[in-house]
Design an enzyme around this catalytic site. Structure first.
Site, short mmCIF file in Angstrom:
data_model
loop_
_atom_site.label_atom_id
_atom_site.label_comp_id
_atom_site.label_asym_id
_atom_site.label_seq_id
_atom_site.Cartn_x
_atom_site.Cartn_y
_atom_site.Cartn_z
N GLY A 17 0.82 -1.21 0.00
CA GLY A 17 0.00 0.00 0.00
C GLY A 17 0.85 1.26 0.00
N GLY A 20 2.78 1.42 3.27
CA GLY A 20 3.56 0.18 3.37
C GLY A 20 4.83 0.20 2.53
N TYR A 140 -14.80 3.70 10.59
CA TYR A 140 -13.38 3.41 10.36
C TYR A 140 -12.58 3.66 11.65
CZ TYR A 140 -8.68 4.71 8.54
OH TYR A 140 -7.33 4.85 8.33
N HIS A 183 -8.00 11.04 -0.45
CA HIS A 183 -7.83 12.02 0.62
C HIS A 183 -7.68 13.40 -0.01
CE1 HIS A 183 -6.51 8.39 3.02
NE2 HIS A 183 -7.42 8.92 3.76
N TRP A 206 -14.49 20.46 -2.10
CA TRP A 206 -15.53 20.00 -1.16
C TRP A 206 -15.57 20.84 0.12
CZ3 TRP A 206 -16.63 14.12 -0.47
CH2 TRP A 206 -16.95 13.57 -1.72
N ARG A 213 -6.67 20.95 8.94
CA ARG A 213 -6.08 19.61 9.01
C ARG A 213 -4.58 19.72 9.24
NH1 ARG A 213 -10.37 18.43 9.54
NH2 ARG A 213 -11.74 16.93 8.55
N1 NAP Z 1 -3.29 7.21 4.29
C1 NAP Z 1 -3.48 7.93 5.39
O1 NAP Z 1 -3.68 9.16 5.33
C2 NAP Z 1 -3.46 7.28 6.74
C3 NAP Z 1 -3.56 8.12 7.89
C4 NAP Z 1 -3.54 7.53 9.15
C5 NAP Z 1 -3.42 6.15 9.28
N2 NAP Z 1 -3.32 5.38 8.16
C6 NAP Z 1 -3.20 3.93 8.34
O2 NAP Z 1 -2.05 3.48 7.65
C7 NAP Z 1 -2.27 2.18 7.15
C8 NAP Z 1 -1.91 2.12 5.68
O3 NAP Z 1 -2.76 3.02 4.95
P1 NAP Z 1 -2.51 3.29 3.40
O4 NAP Z 1 -2.94 4.68 3.15
O5 NAP Z 1 -1.15 2.86 3.01
O6 NAP Z 1 -3.58 2.34 2.73
P2 NAP Z 1 -3.56 1.66 1.26
O7 NAP Z 1 -2.62 2.32 0.35
O8 NAP Z 1 -5.02 1.61 0.85
O9 NAP Z 1 -3.04 0.20 1.52
C9 NAP Z 1 -3.84 -0.72 2.16
C10 NAP Z 1 -3.10 -2.02 2.22
O10 NAP Z 1 -3.90 -2.95 2.96
C11 NAP Z 1 -3.95 -4.16 2.27
N3 NAP Z 1 -5.22 -4.83 2.52
C12 NAP Z 1 -6.47 -4.30 2.40
N4 NAP Z 1 -7.40 -5.25 2.63
C13 NAP Z 1 -6.71 -6.39 2.92
C14 NAP Z 1 -7.10 -7.72 3.22
N5 NAP Z 1 -8.39 -8.06 3.30
N6 NAP Z 1 -6.13 -8.65 3.45
C15 NAP Z 1 -4.80 -8.31 3.36
N7 NAP Z 1 -4.38 -7.06 3.08
C16 NAP Z 1 -5.31 -6.13 2.84
C17 NAP Z 1 -3.81 -3.80 0.80
O11 NAP Z 1 -3.30 -4.92 0.10
P3 NAP Z 1 -3.72 -5.18 -1.45
O12 NAP Z 1 -3.30 -3.98 -2.21
O13 NAP Z 1 -3.00 -6.42 -1.80
O14 NAP Z 1 -5.23 -5.35 -1.44
C18 NAP Z 1 -2.82 -2.64 0.86
O15 NAP Z 1 -1.51 -3.13 0.84
C19 NAP Z 1 -3.70 1.83 7.49
O16 NAP Z 1 -3.73 1.04 8.63
C20 NAP Z 1 -4.35 3.17 7.74
O17 NAP Z 1 -5.45 3.07 8.64
C21 NAP Z 1 -3.33 5.91 6.90
#
Ligand code: NAP
Length: 314
Positions: A17, A20, A140, A183, A206, A213
């Site tokens: 992700g 990640g 969420y 976002h 929006w 923020r």
């Molecule tokens: N982005 C932000 O602004 C933000 C802010 C605060 C906290 N966070 C936290 O940071 C973390 C990462 O967020 P992100 O923005 O990087 O999200 P992202 O880009 O949407 O990545 C989500 C990841 O989760 C995996 N995933 C989703 N459903 C799954 C399942 N059923 N089984 C296994 N893997 C699964 C996806 O794998 P696949 O691609 O293989 O489906 C992907 O690698 C999250 O926990 C989020 O709550 C994010």
């Protein structure tokens, strides 16, 4: 005591992700061999299934749990049920599987959306339970906040070393760009870039623009998560942020200027603002494991626009 991650086998969920990919890079940069990092995607191991969680944690010393369903306000409004179920069930099962497998440390990544709607600014970790989250992201936020209770309960009952981090809104190269589900920063970059290409006279944004923020550059967030994985071992949740706040209206103007767009901005007040104000108290992360953000919003947005222009637009 600090853990030498380079000697550990690490399960990094959500490793493909947005966040990640940066955590993976940070681990490599700190000397973890890539063969020691296991990053299964959802096609390989769907973590909503118990058996997948059991397989995922097999042989892991450390788990960094990032996998989640994530999106902007539009996404949260469309899929509250899935966001609640998927995020809760993935985390709850994975932490239990990790405990049963004897994993040494579990790093759980939560979200600023867990905070109550009207938390006094700056948000302190102690205020997490003083009210209900903003309605648009409650399912969420609460699903992820349940994992904090699980982490603290497992530490009490089993002595399981689970820690919990609360990153603020992230942004940076590699983010997801879509008008409805993204976002705010990628959504605005996309809108202004598109309006530039199509020579549109105005862009619709929006809400009222009055909400504010805080944003954390994704590479800084990855560094904070790995710092905590190395050297934070307490039950208390820790905010990860930049400690700086900007009104959405000023953010839009900044992105408009940086994309070179010359038209106007129209505010669509029929769309929700989300939480009125967000800024974290970032002192605990500094005191406990020396984390401080170093990328300014201008630098981070410039890097994001450059990436978007070179990678997505070209
Ligand atoms: N982005 C932000 O602004 C933000 C802010 C605060 C906290 N966070 C936290 O940071 C973390 C990462 O967020 P992100 O923005 O990087 O999200 P992202 O880009 O949407 O990545 C989500 C990841 O989760 C995996 N995933 C989703 N459903 C799954 C399942 N059923 N089984 C296994 N893997 C699964 C996806 O794998 P696949 O691609 O293989 O489906 C992907 O690698 C999250 O926990 C989020 O709550 C994010």
């Amino acid at each position: 005591m600090s853990i030498d991650l380079s000697r550990k086998r690490i399960l990094l969920t959500g490793g493909s992700g947005f966040l990640g990919a940066y955590v993976f890079e940070e681990l490599i940069w700190r000397g973890v061999p890539d063969r020691s990092i296991f990053t299964p995607g959802s096609k390989e191991l769907d973590l909503r299934k118990w058996e997948s969680c059991v397989r995922a944690v097999k042989n892991a010393d450390i788990v960094i749990h990032l996998a989640a369903r994530v999106g902007g306000i539009g996404f949260n409004l469309k899929y509250p049920g899935e966001l609640f179920y998927d995020n809760a069930v993935m985390g709850i099962q994975l932490m239990e599987a990790a405990r049963q497998a004897g994993v040494e440390k579990f790093v759980c990544v939560g979200t600023v959306c867990a905070y109550p709607r009207l938390t006094p600014v700056p948000f302190k970790e102690e205020d997490l339970w003083n009210g209900y989250p903003e309605e648009t992201n409650a399912s969420y936020g609460i699903a992820k906040k349940a994992l904090l209770v699980q982490a603290q309960s497992y530490r009490k009952q089993y002595g399981f070393n689970a820690i919990y981090l609360l990153p603020v809104n992230l942004y940076g190269p590699g983010d997801h760009f879509s008008v409805e589900d993204a976002h705010v920063i990628p959504a605005l970059i996309l809108k202004f870039s598109d309006a530039n290409l199509k020579k549109l006279p105005e862009v619709t944004a929006w809400g009222t623009g009055n909400a504010s923020r805080e944003f954390l550059f994704v590479r800084d967030a990855a560094r904070g998560i790995v710092d905590a994985a190395e050297s934070y071992d307490k039950a208390d949740a820790v905010n990860l942020g930049s400690g700086e706040e900007i009104k959405i209206r000023d953010l839009a103007e900044m992105i408009k200027d940086m994309t070179g767009y010359k038209g106007g901005i129209v505010w669509d007040t029929s769309r929700p603002d989300g939480q009125p104000e967000r800024r974290l108290d970032v002192s605990r992360a500094k005191t406990e494991f020396g984390f401080q953000a170093t990328t300014t919003l201008e630098e981070g947005i410039a890097a994001t626009i450059k990436w978007y222009t070179e990678t997505v637009l070209s």
